[in-house]
Enzyme design. Structure first.
Site, PDB file in Angstrom:
ATOM      1  N   ASP A 422     -10.293  -3.322  -3.844  1.00  0.00           N
ATOM      2  CA  ASP A 422      -9.486  -3.873  -2.766  1.00  0.00           C
ATOM      3  C   ASP A 422      -9.346  -2.805  -1.679  1.00  0.00           C
ATOM      4  OD1 ASP A 422      -7.724  -5.624  -1.417  1.00  0.00           O
ATOM      5  OD2 ASP A 422      -6.006  -4.612  -2.294  1.00  0.00           O
ATOM      6  N   GLU A 545      -0.856 -17.540   7.720  1.00  0.00           N
ATOM      7  CA  GLU A 545      -0.694 -18.906   7.269  1.00  0.00           C
ATOM      8  C   GLU A 545      -0.371 -19.843   8.418  1.00  0.00           C
ATOM      9  OE1 GLU A 545       3.901 -18.313   5.933  1.00  0.00           O
ATOM     10  OE2 GLU A 545       2.264 -17.508   4.825  1.00  0.00           O
ATOM     11  N   LYS A 641      -9.703 -11.756  21.041  1.00  0.00           N
ATOM     12  CA  LYS A 641      -9.656 -10.348  20.602  1.00  0.00           C
ATOM     13  C   LYS A 641      -8.848  -9.470  21.571  1.00  0.00           C
ATOM     14  CE  LYS A 641     -14.077 -10.576  18.162  1.00  0.00           C
ATOM     15  NZ  LYS A 641     -13.423 -10.712  16.847  1.00  0.00           N
ATOM     16  N   LYS A 660      -4.210  -5.396  26.305  1.00  0.00           N
ATOM     17  CA  LYS A 660      -4.902  -4.500  25.383  1.00  0.00           C
ATOM     18  C   LYS A 660      -5.737  -5.332  24.436  1.00  0.00           C
ATOM     19  CE  LYS A 660      -1.215  -4.230  21.892  1.00  0.00           C
ATOM     20  NZ  LYS A 660      -0.220  -3.366  21.242  1.00  0.00           N
ATOM     21  N   ARG A 689      -9.518   3.086  14.628  1.00  0.00           N
ATOM     22  CA  ARG A 689      -9.450   1.735  15.187  1.00  0.00           C
ATOM     23  C   ARG A 689      -9.055   1.856  16.650  1.00  0.00           C
ATOM     24  NH1 ARG A 689      -6.089  -1.901  11.123  1.00  0.00           N
ATOM     25  NH2 ARG A 689      -6.781  -3.443  12.637  1.00  0.00           N
ATOM     26  N   THR A 769     -11.809  -7.603   0.532  1.00  0.00           N
ATOM     27  CA  THR A 769     -10.488  -7.566   1.154  1.00  0.00           C
ATOM     28  C   THR A 769     -10.191  -8.885   1.847  1.00  0.00           C
ATOM     29  OG1 THR A 769      -9.156  -6.453   2.850  1.00  0.00           O
ATOM     30  CG2 THR A 769     -11.519  -6.509   3.209  1.00  0.00           C
ATOM     31  N   GLY A 770      -8.927  -9.195   1.945  1.00  0.00           N
ATOM     32  CA  GLY A 770      -8.490 -10.375   2.689  1.00  0.00           C
ATOM     33  C   GLY A 770      -8.282 -10.088   4.148  1.00  0.00           C
ATOM     34  N   ARG A 851     -11.986 -11.241   4.536  1.00  0.00           N
ATOM     35  CA  ARG A 851     -11.397 -12.587   4.493  1.00  0.00           C
ATOM     36  C   ARG A 851     -11.696 -13.273   3.158  1.00  0.00           C
ATOM     37  NH1 ARG A 851      -7.203 -12.379   7.457  1.00  0.00           N
ATOM     38  NH2 ARG A 851      -7.491 -12.357   9.683  1.00  0.00           N
ATOM     39  N   ASP A 877      -4.369  -3.375  -6.371  1.00  0.00           N
ATOM     40  CA  ASP A 877      -2.951  -3.064  -6.579  1.00  0.00           C
ATOM     41  C   ASP A 877      -2.034  -4.237  -6.296  1.00  0.00           C
ATOM     42  OD1 ASP A 877      -1.595  -1.834  -3.488  1.00  0.00           O
ATOM     43  OD2 ASP A 877      -3.382  -3.063  -3.787  1.00  0.00           O
TER      44      ASP A 877
END
Length: 1150
Positions: A422, A545, A641, A660, A689, A769-770, A851, A877
């Site tokens: 993860d 959600e 974006k 931004k 990032r 990973t989500g 995702r 975790d």
């Protein structure tokens, strides 16, 4: 990728395809003829077809038959040619379906506070992670007792953990008031009250909250792995009721859809029948409270709709399986080979007898005599060894807090090929740190942030001093400096503009926690705020959600801000140093990232102190308040974006549009520059990032024109979103580039060296990973999961078979590049080209799947197991990682910020990711090597004594007479050899420091060379050689003292076994020496006290061992000679092998 791999589409009627993918073909199966549809052309299409060929139909696939007509055979010919198989398969499938039929899930009507009105019986709201029932533990024999006890202990621990969760008390609302109930006693229809920071026990519909706004925040980290908060809205009909008890004065019910896996959607209705007209209210995901989430604000009341195994969290968790290690499977295969050898040897002995007399009786006698070929004690020794390995792991001071929860698979730690990890909380701490601010001509890093702070202090102090004499606000307006263009273009001025833009362009709101119960105030008090330092915290809310619902985004933002305005209380007259909680709701943009930017502006002197629906206030280093009115907010979306905000300065009236976003979106919006692209690339290579910040000043006329067009677009009925976007884009032209920011997602301690160690060990790492694609890619770079020299292939979004076909072709042309793919695209590829995709992905040095849902993570693990046959390890975790952890061959959980759910469900629990290096390189290696040596030595121990029995029977005309009495056979496998053999669990071929320094040694373990048919055959030959030497030597050298042949051969056997243990050991431990002498002492003592057992057959009743005989020099030198002949050649061979063909680890140690 390797060009030689032929990529063929998955056959249309592949048996692994789920039913819902082949329903159409199943319907056509019963027709007389089969004519392929349009999609069948793709079946005949070569996967390496070019894009041009696919689009223009220029490839040669159209020359293949376009229709395949097959007529089914009927009658007897059909039955003989395979119809009988079809009938048998159909009957067996029908019986299996009857036996495994599950309860059908249905929609339900739930009456508020009346569980007894439920028409059906619903499952108990109890958590059950146990794998066995009482009848599983009925012992089947002494040999299995150790295994059963070990499993029972593990099961009891799971039972205690479940009992602790099921015994948690909750307040249940009844007609008579509140009563306390256990979590396991909650039923569908109950009204449950959940306090702040309390876990929600079951899936509920949100009816009421103590917050006046009718909304609350919940933490969902144990459900979806996100540490951000989610906003939930109560049913308006029940929230408006005057008092809590009025819930029982109304006649209302909830209609809920049938239980399902999707945690991001819900459909239902709330109906109140006693009003005129009846009230019908639609329910969506924002009205639900899923089990295993935690209430973050206020107190909530909900009606239970799903319990136990029907809750979303349990349905997304796969059932725990019995994990069997690869070494156990290999030993089972060898045991089967030994059984065949036992049968064959018995048949050979009976054949050599000539099948005289009752030969079948002699056959069974030989089966019993040679039964020691089957290592019955192998399971006991291995289970005890596994328990010892687990104890060593938990006692290792270098990996404190490590817990072994499944004691059956420690050897798996040494056989891993794929590690699926993860991201959030596992590789990263989910904490953002501002690292870089680039203004084009100058760049500031962490070591020069104090310069930025001094520029901000000087800038605002100068403006304040200029304006203080004229009674003007302390706002650093640019008008006073308009006559000095050099000042406007100075570094100080540019820093000031950049920091102000970052402090204003966001959706972050400061929240001040109130003191509860002060001076008799109720929980709704909005005064007496608690500003103590210990209450200072930062939090964010994620809207993932919300994107799944049909509720409009402006409504959700309005509800959120309304709730935040209540939490903030009335505007403060003076903003002193007080604890603040930043809460944010921004679709798709990383919430932690936005909070980190606001925290950074605070650290350099410009602090966000208040925000409501229409304005926000900033505090300067001098303590002065700057007020800005919010005119428009343009939220961040995955398509655009970028995000924007239009604000008006209260003092000057200036209107400014700040924006931004990602560099790919902002590069075409800002004015021409020659540094943005290059610097973005530099920061990306560092794993930072990036966000590009820009602004545009608007006149009053420009803004009024924009506002009228914007409002008109929002009122459109057709293509509203497109028209709104077009109006906003009219502003996004020639914006002034202010700065480029670089933020680092803080990695866990020593993640980079640990990942490098695992890669050098030959372990392929996949990150599941989500999170969104950009975030996952940045972490893959910053953690060095993808090295700087490797390219990254981002798999484009695909939705159809043709798109997947083209993208796979493009991916196949890449060589030595990491793959980044989204969960949706992965589903499409696996639907049509499962085998080809997995084969290509497995050749990548690293794979990143973003995702991913919890079930997708588990599915990827199973795909790797099925297609590669290699051992997999999953580490996570959060509660969303449980399915992946349980599906993997070896599951590792980390106790982190997302709770202990993954840790409790895992086979091994660690406290930090870096501990996985020592867990695999040291303990995995030792466990596998030790168990392999232990297993083969136990087999050798049975084979050598069976060889001696075979030689003895052959000498005496193939008589089925036992060589040794029962007690000697029992003692041979226990007190005489047990301690030395078991001491092999202390052996190690490489020191821990060496194993960590050279992780390449781990590669040899995955090849399984320590336990294979080759090593097994070597031990078989050694056993035959030593057994033959011992028996023939005893018969030749003691021909005149034949009555003592038992004592002679058995003594030589015990000495040989002790010497063989010494020959096998690579690193001596003091306990090994103790075990050797203890066993030797036990045997010498038994010669004196158990001499009646050293006889042959019936002779043992009258023959006693002559102590004087065994103390003679003749006895001693002859026994020594037999032992030396049986062991010395093996010592010589071992020495020569180490001399001329040393193992890889010996080269390092020497």
């Amino acid at each position: 990728m390797a060009d030689q791999i032929p990529l063929q589409p998955v056959p249309r009627r592949a048996p692994r395809r789920p039913a819902y993918y082949s329903s159409a073909s199943a319907a056509r199966r019963h027709s007389r003829y089969q004519v392929e549809d349009e999609s069948s052309h793709l079946d005949e299409m070569p996967l390496m077809m070019s894009e041009e060929g696919f689009e223009n139909d220029e490839s040669d696939y159209h020359t293949l038959p376009r229709a395949r007509i097959s007529q089914r055979k009927r009658g007897l010919e059909w039955f003989i040619c395979g119809g009988w198989k079809f009938l048998c398969t159909s009957c067996s499938d029908w019986l299996i379906n009857i036996c495994r039929r599950k309860k059908e899930l249905k929609a339900r009507t739930v009456w508020l506070g009346c569980p007894e009105k439920c028409e059906e019986k619903y499952p108990k709201n109890a958590i059950k992670n146990q794998k066995y029932n009482v009848f599983t533990f009925i012992p089947g024999g002494f040999v299995l007792t150790v295994t059963v006890v070990r499993e029972a202990v593990d099961e009891y621990r799971r039972y205690k953990r479940d009992k602790e969760m099921n015994s948690q008390l909750y307040s249940k609302l009844t007609v008579r008031g509140k009563v306390q109930v256990k979590s396991s006693d909650i039923q569908v229809g109950d009204l449950i009250i959940v306090e702040k920071n309390q876990r929600i026990p079951s899936d509920m519909v949100f009816l009421r909250t103590s917050e006046k706004t009718g909304s609350c925040f919940i933490r969902t980290d144990q459900l979806d792995g996100e540490t951000d908060w989610k906003l939930k809205v109560a049913v308006s009909c029940t929230q408006r009721l005057p008092a809590l008890g009025d819930l029982f004065s109304i006649n209302a019910y909830v209609y809920a859809q049938k239980p399902q896996l999707d945690i991001h959607s819900f459909e239902g209705t709330f109906t109140r029948e006693d009003s005129d007209p009846a009230v019908h209210e639609s329910l969506s995901i924002e009205n639900t409270l899923w089990a295993s989430t935690v209430v973050a604000s206020g107190t909530v009341i909900g009606v239970v709709i799903y319990t136990g195994k029907e809750t979303r969290s349990v349905m997304n968790t796969s059932n725990p399986k019995n994990k069997v290690g690869l070494l156990d499977l290999e030993l089972n295969q060898l045991t089967k080979a030994l059984f065949l050898a036992l049968v064959a040897l018995s048949i050979v002995m009976v054949t050599l007898q000539g099948f005289v007399g009752p030969w079948y009786r002699n056959l069974f006698r030989f089966l019993l005599l040679f039964s020691y070929i089957i290592p019955i004690s192998l399971r006991v020794n291995l289970d005890m060894g596994k328990a010892a390995y687990g104890w060593m792991i938990m006692k290792d001071d270098n990996i404190p807090g490590t817990v072994v929860r499944t004691s059956t698979i420690p050897e798996e730690l040494g056989r891993l090929v794929y590690l699926l990890t993860d991201k959030t909380g596992t590789l990263t701490q989910n904490e953002m740190i501002f690292k870089r601010l680039h203004l084009g001509t100058v760049s500031y890093g962490t070591d020069t942030m104090d310069e930025i702070q001094s520029h901000i202090i000087n800038s605002y102090s100068q403006v304040h001093s200029q304006n203080s004499g004229s009674n003007v606000s302390s706002t650093p307006s640019r008008k006073p400096q308009s006559s000095a263009p050099k000042v406007r273009k100075s570094v100080s001025s540019r820093i000031h503009e950049a920091v102000k833009a970052i402090a204003l362009c966001h959706n972050v709101t400061p929240v001040y926690e109130s003191r509860a119960g002060v001076s008799g105030e109720t929980e709704y008090a909005e005064v007496d705020q608690d500003f103590s330092d210990e209450n200072r915290a930062y939090q964010a809310s994620s809207p993932d959600e919300a994107e799944q619902t049909q509720v409009s985004q402006p409504f959700l933002i309005w509800k959120m801000l309304q709730a935040l305005y209540h939490l903030c209380g009335p505007p403060l007259d003076s903003f002193q140093e007080i604890p603040v909680l930043f809460v944010l709701r921004s679709p798709e943009m990383d919430t932690v990232l936005q909070v980190a930017l606001v925290q950074w502006t605070e650290s350099v002197g410009l602090t966000l102190v208040n925000r409501d629906l229409t304005s926000m206030q900033l505090k300067t280093p001098g303590g002065h308040i700057l007020t800005y009115y919010i005119l428009q907010i343009f939220p961040f979306t995955s398509e655009s974006k970028r995000m924007g905000i239009i604000v008006r300065d209260e003092s000057s009236g200036d209107i400014t549009f700040y924006m931004k976003g990602a560099d790919v979106a902002m590069s075409t919006i800002v004015q021409y520059n020659d540094w943005l692209e290059e610097e973005c690339g530099n920061m990306a290579r560092e794993g930072l990032r990036t966000l590009v910040v820009a602004k545009k000043s608007l006149t009053e006329e420009q803004y009024q024109d924009f506002e009228s067009r914007y409002n008109q677009a929002k009122l459109s009925i057709h293509d509203r979103n497109l028209k709104v976007a077009a109006v906003v884009e009219s502003l996004e032209r020639e914006m002034e580039l202010l700065c480029l920011t670089g933020v680092e997602d803080q990695l866990q301690a020593d993640v980079r060296p640990t990942l490098e160690m695992l890669r050098n060990a030959g372990i392929k790492i996949w990150m599941l990973t989500g999170d969104k694609l950009e975030t996952a890619t940045c972490i893959a770079k910053s953690s060095h999961l993808v090295s700087r020299t490797q390219d990254i292939h981002i798999f484009r979004p695909v939705a159809t078979r043709g798109e997947a076909h083209l993208e796979l072709n493009a991916f196949r042309r890449k060589h030595d590049c990491a793959l980044v793919i989204s969960g949706d695209s992965l589903e499409v590829c696996l639907k049509y080209y499962e085998h080809e995709f997995v084969e290509l992905a497995c050749q990548c040095p690293a794979v990143v799947c973003c995702r991913c849902s919890p079930t997708q993570k588990a599915h990827i693990v199973k795909l790797l197991q099925h297609h590669t046959g290699k051992r997999t390890c999953a580490i996570g975790d959060g509660g969303n990682d449980v399915s992946m952890i349980q599906a993997a061959d070896c599951g590792i959980g980390i106790e982190g910020k997302e709770g202990k759910q993954a840790s409790l469900a895992a086979d091994f629990s660690i406290t930090q990711f870096k501990h996985i290096g020592r867990l695999l390189m040291v303990h995995g290696r030792n466990s596998y090597k030790r168990s392999a040596a232990l297993g083969q030595f136990v087999m050798h121990r049975g084979l050598i004594i069976s060889t001696m029995q075979a030689v003895f029977s052959s000498v005496f005309y193939f008589a089925s007479v036992p060589l040794y009495q029962g007690f000697l056979m029992v003692g041979y496998a226990t007190i005489y050899t047990m301690f030395p053999v078991f001491s092999l669990v202390l052996d190690q071929d490489v020191k821990p420091e060496m194993a960590l320094l050279y992780p390449e040694l781990y590669k040899d373990l995955t090849k399984g060379r320590s336990l294979s048919f080759k090593t097994f055959l070597i031990w078989v030959l050694i056993s035959i050689y030593q057994g033959g030497i011992l028996m023939y030597g005893a018969l030749l050298l003691f021909e005149s003292e034949f009555v003592h042949v038992v004592a002679i051969s058995f003594t030589a056997l015990i000495l040989t076994e002790l010497l063989m243990v010494a020959l096998t050991i690579r690193t001596w431990h003091w306990l090994m020496v103790v075990a050797e002498f203890l066993s030797l002492g036990c045997y010498v003592a038994s010669l004196a006290f158990l001499n009646e057992y050293f006889g042959i057959g019936r002779v043992s009743f009258g023959a006693f061992l002559d102590v004087a005989f065994i103390t003679t020099v003749t006895f001693l030198w002859k026994v020594s000679a037999i032992t030396v002949v049986s062991c010395l050649p093996l010592y010589i061979l071992k020495y020569l092998k180490r001399k001329f063909s040393p193992p890889s680890y010996s080269k390092l140690t020497s």
